[in-house]
Design a protein around this motif. Structure first.
Motif: not given
Length: 302
Positions: A104-133
């Motif tokens: 469960l140790l790597p599984v727990g970290w997998l869930v956490r890392c996936a959540w962090r990556a998704r949050r960071a990706r969503t943040h970047q996509l939101d920024l691109l909506t504002l500054v991207g062409e």
């Protein structure tokens, strides 16, 4: 006890002795897809061997001789056990909890890392909506930034990002080459493999396998994307484009055509090496698949 020592030795071999050898293997850069599979096989093998070694260290003598049947008995799911048995004791619970923690140790970290990556990706996509062409002719988004950089945000609603510095520095053919490189990342779902190795490296911090698997997998994924781009573009064009964007920094959640390992990749692109013999890479694939099963054969075999 002999079984526990054997499994622990196998885990140490896979986790500490083999990774440096694989990291230095010359064939890995000639067949990056096979090498990624080999690293995945080592990680799976280490988790399975460690979990079973821990199980055999904490289990009772009876469970030790019974192998998998003993584990099922400790879980209370033995089909042949008579009804009305006493509830599991503390020792029985320990038999289950100890190896389960390793799993469960790597599984727990997998869930956490996936959540962090998704949050960071969503943040970047939101920024691109504002500054991207949007640039439909390239299938990308243009960002007003002077440093040449090309990268992608893979996953649902994937996006390829090109800075204006890259547009100024690259010719049309060079730009098409790095765009194909980024499309290879998206098509291959390489962001998922990055999450897997990131989770493993955090779960088993300090383990040579954890450090080298993350480092080498990230490099190999870039090589796989390079090979895809070379299907449609010359080596000189791709190498020149890689050189131009090598210094460009990309967001943590992104996959970029430049970044670390660019010099190794440039040398690989400009000085091609023959792929390993078919029998060799088939043997490596077979070993990568079989290695995680060996501990199970030791435990569950007659």
């Amino acid at each position: 006890m002999i079984t526990a020592v054997g499994l622990a030795g196998y885990a140490v071999l896979v986790g500490a002795a083999v990774p440096p050898l694989l990291a230095r293997a010359r064939w890995a850069h000639r067949a990056p897809g096979v090498a990624v599979l080999a690293w995945q096989g080592l990680m799976a093998t280490f988790v399975v061997a460690t979990a079973l070694a821990v199980y055999h260290l904490v289990t009772t003598e009876q469970h030790m001789h019974d192998g998998l049947v003993g584990l099922l008995t400790a879980c209370g799911v033995d089909a042949d056990a008579p009804a009305g048995n006493a509830p599991p004791t503390f020792e029985d619970l320990l038999v289950i909890a100890a190896p389960l923690t390793v799993l469960l140790l790597p599984v727990g970290w997998l869930v956490r890392c996936a959540w962090r990556a998704r949050r960071a990706r969503t943040h970047q996509l939101d920024l691109l909506t504002l500054v991207g062409e949007p640039a439909p002719e390239y299938g990308a988004t243009i960002v007003d930034y002077d440093v040449p950089a090309v990268y992608c945000l893979a996953g649902r609603g994937s996006r390829i990002v090109v800075t204006k510095g890259a547009l100024d520095a690259l010719s049309e053919e060079q730009l098409r080459a790095v765009l194909d490189h980024e499309r290879a990342h998206i098509a291959g779902r390489h962001h998922l493999l990055k999450v897997f190795v990131d989770a493993f490296s955090r779960a088993f911090r300090g383990l040579p396998l954890a450090r080298l698997a993350k480092e080498q997998t990230n490099l190999l994924l870039e090589m796989i994307a390079d090979d895809r781009a070379l299907r449609c573009h010359s080596r000189e064009v791709l190498a020149t484009a890689m050189y131009e964007v090598a210094a460009g920094r990309v967001p943590k959640a992104a996959l970029g055509a430049g970044g670390s390992g660019a010099l190794i990749r440039l040398r690989r692109v400009l000085v091609p090496q023959p792929r390993p013999h078919r029998a060799a890479w088939l043997g490596i694939v077979a070993a990568s698949v079989v290695a995680p099963l060996l501990p199970l054969l030791v435990v569950c075999g007659p």
